[in-house]
Each structure stands twice: as structure tokens, then as C-alpha cells.
Design an enzyme around this catalytic site. Structure first.
Site, short mmCIF file in Angstrom:
data_model
loop_
_atom_site.label_atom_id
_atom_site.label_comp_id
_atom_site.label_asym_id
_atom_site.label_seq_id
_atom_site.Cartn_x
_atom_site.Cartn_y
_atom_site.Cartn_z
N GLU A 54 -5.07 -4.82 10.61
CA GLU A 54 -4.05 -3.79 10.75
C GLU A 54 -4.29 -3.02 12.05
OE1 GLU A 54 -2.09 -2.67 6.79
OE2 GLU A 54 -3.82 -1.37 7.05
N GLU A 77 -6.83 4.63 7.88
CA GLU A 77 -6.64 6.06 7.58
C GLU A 77 -7.90 6.64 6.93
OE1 GLU A 77 -2.87 5.48 5.59
OE2 GLU A 77 -2.05 4.88 7.52
N ASN A 128 0.87 -1.18 0.00
CA ASN A 128 0.00 0.00 0.00
C ASN A 128 0.90 1.23 0.00
OD1 ASN A 128 -1.77 2.07 0.48
ND2 ASN A 128 -2.37 1.40 2.54
N LYS A 134 0.07 4.26 -0.19
CA LYS A 134 -0.58 5.43 0.42
C LYS A 134 -0.39 6.65 -0.48
CE LYS A 134 -0.16 3.17 4.84
NZ LYS A 134 -0.05 3.27 6.29
N SER A 151 3.82 -2.03 10.21
CA SER A 151 5.27 -2.12 10.39
C SER A 151 5.85 -3.47 10.00
CB SER A 151 5.67 -1.74 11.83
OG SER A 151 5.29 -0.40 12.10
N HIS A 200 -9.58 1.12 5.06
CA HIS A 200 -8.27 1.27 5.71
C HIS A 200 -8.43 2.22 6.89
CE1 HIS A 200 -4.14 2.46 6.46
NE2 HIS A 200 -3.77 1.36 5.81
N GLY A 231 2.96 2.37 10.71
CA GLY A 231 3.92 3.46 10.57
C GLY A 231 4.70 3.79 11.81
P1 13P Z 1 3.24 0.40 7.55
O1 13P Z 1 3.73 -0.88 6.95
O2 13P Z 1 3.95 1.62 7.05
O3 13P Z 1 3.15 0.33 9.04
O4 13P Z 1 1.71 0.60 7.02
C1 13P Z 1 0.83 -0.45 7.13
C2 13P Z 1 -0.40 -0.11 6.40
O5 13P Z 1 -1.17 0.76 6.80
C3 13P Z 1 -0.66 -0.83 5.14
O6 13P Z 1 -1.96 -0.62 4.69
#
Ligand code: 13P
Length: 263
Positions: free
Chosen positions: A175, A105, A13, A15, A220, A103, A181
Site C-alpha cells: 500500500e 496509518e 478495510n 478503517k 485508491s 497498516h 485515500g
Molecule cells: P483507499 O482505498 O481509501 O485508498 O485506502 C486503502 C487502504 O488504506 C486500505 O487499507
């Protein structure tokens, strides 16, 4: 159905990172680093920003790369006055086959409710694409001991968008928000407990179909922890954020998943 019969998926992803020129560079870099053994044992997908999809589709098509193209979000509506949104049909025209739905976010920053997650899941399935339904608790919910109830609530709501008999067409991603992150991935045990709980909830609602559904872990994930995470019985792959933005780390993650699953 045992874990071995669920083919693992590693999805990147991206983002809101990389414009279409940078995207072309990254997909070519990833493709060069992957080995036949990786493709034999692991499904691979990338979810670039909308503006990159056309360019990445071109590279995947021209080079016949065995990499699935995914989107990060879409509208629950088929068309109309929804400024800023993109429909499932538009994505399908760009050879997109997977869409992240709900997601964290999107839930946290854009007010995506459980009902919107269900409606979007239904729209994705109606368009014959695969929804990757994202669930996971925040740090506060975890500290309050609410992880299980949050997962049950989110998965139950999302399944409202899945017609009976269509369960095999979905993917779920666990997740935990506190792991995204932060560099602080869930332990392999926590990931397994949560993914197992999600599968059992799907089983209680939809029966044996639960055994065929791939449940990914995200938060992560990196080349060091990838192998241990996917070695867990109910963890069928990874949804990777930061580490998918470099060809070297994304390919290394795929290599370790292939090593875990490869014969
Ligand atoms: P990270 O791998 O940067 O922690 O992000 C995970 C994520 O949100 C994937 O959709």
C-alpha cells in the site's frame, strides 16, 4: 506456482467508519450483491472496527456468508495492562481469521515500528490467525528514490515475526502511502514492479514459499482500476479502503476481480 494457483483476495478495510448498526446494513448489502461466480473465484474479507465485529460475526454466521472477518490491528501481547488494546485470542473468539498488521496509518499515527510489526505478526500467527502485513513507501520516500529500500526494510523486518515454515500462513499488502485515500492509485506497472520486488525479497529470504504468498495492492482501488491491477502477474488481490464502504462499489470491485480470474 503460477498466479492462477494463487486464489485472489479482495479485502475491505473500513478503517474508523460505520458503527455496528451501519455495519450490519453494509454487510447485508454486500452479501445481496455478490454472485456465486464471485465466491467461486475470489476470497472476500472485511475488516470493520472492533466495535462492529460481534454484530458482523452474527450476520456472517446466521446467513452462512462466505466472507472472512478481519480486524484492523491487534496487540502483540497475549493479555495484561495494555489499555485500549485487543488481543489475538479476543479476536479469535469472534471468528476473526485475518488481522491487518502494520497498516501505514498505524505506523504513521500510532508509532508502530518495524519491530512492533514483527512482534504483532508473531502474535497473530501464534494465535493461528492470518496476518495481512502492510508495507509501502510514503510520497517523500518515493520522490527520494527510496521505494525499493523501504519495501525491503519493511518486509525483512516483518519476516522476523514469521517462523521458518510458516510463510504460507501470511498475506502481504503493498500500500503506497501516497495512493491511500488520494484517488491517485499506483499505475498497474508500478503496482506490479513493487509486488514483484516484495516477492523476490521474500524468495531471497525464504525460498520457494514466496510463490504461494498472496500479495495484495491497496491505495485508491476502485471498480474501474481493479481488473487491470489484479491482471498483473504478482498482484493477487486488493485491499480496499474508501470503495469498500459502499455495497455497490465493493461488489463491483469483486465482480471485476472474479471476471479476471474466473474460468
Ligand atoms: P483507499 O482505498 O481509501 O485508498 O485506502 C486503502 C487502504 O488504506 C486500505 O487499507
Amino acid at each position: 506456482m503460477s498466479k492462477v494457483t494463487r486464489r485472489p483476495l479482495v479485502a475491505g478495510n473500513w478503517k474508523m467508519n460505520l458503527d455496528h448498526v451501519e455495519a450490519i446494513r453494509l454487510i447485508q448489502d454486500v452479501a445481496l450483491r455478490l454472485r456465486n461466480t464471485d465466491h467461486r473465484s475470489v476470497d472476500i474479507a472485511i475488516h470493520p472496527p472492533f466495535t462492529d465485529l460481534r454484530s458482523v460475526e452474527g450476520i456472517i454466521g446466521a446467513d452462512e456468508l462466505p466472507i472472512a472477518l478481519g480486524a484492523q490491528h491487534c496487540s502483540a501481547h497475549a493479555s495484561g495492562a495494555y489499555t485500549g488494546e485487543v488481543s489475538v485470542a479476543m479476536l479469535a473468539r469472534l471468528s476473526v481469521s485475518l488481522v491487518l498488521v502494520g497498516h501505514s496509518e498505524r505506523r504513521l499515527y500510532f508509532g508502530m515500528s518495524d519491530e512492533m510489526v514483527a512482534a504483532t505478526t508473531a502474535a497473530v500467527l501464534k494465535g493461528l490467525l492470518t496476518p495481512v502485513i502492510c508495507v509501502g513507501e510514503t510520497g517523500e520516500e518515493r520522490e527520494a528514490g527510496e521505494t525499493e529500500s523501504v519495501l525491503v526494510r519493511q518486509i525483512t523486518a516483518a519476516l522476523d515475526g514469521v517462523a521458518k515454515g510458516s510463510e504460507s500462513s501470511i498475506i502481504v499488502a503493498y500500500e503506497p502511502v501516497w495512493a491511500i485515500g488520494t484517488g491517485l492509485a499506483a499505475t498497474t506497472e508500478d503496482a506490479q514492479v513493487a509486488c514483484h520486488r516484495i516477492r523476490e525479497e521474500i524468495r531471497s529470504l525464504r525460498g520457494e514459499a514466496a510463490d504461494g504468498i498472496r500479495i495484495l495492492y491497496g491505495g485508491s482501488a476502485n471498480p474501474e482500476n481493479a481488473g487491470d491491477l489484479v491482471a498483473q502477474a504478482d498482484v493477487d488481490g486488493l485491499l480496499v479502503g474508501g470503495a469498500s464502504l459502499q455495497g455497490e462499489s465493493f461488489a463491483a470491485i469483486i465482480n471485476s476481480v472474479a471476471a479476471c480470474y474466473g474460468s
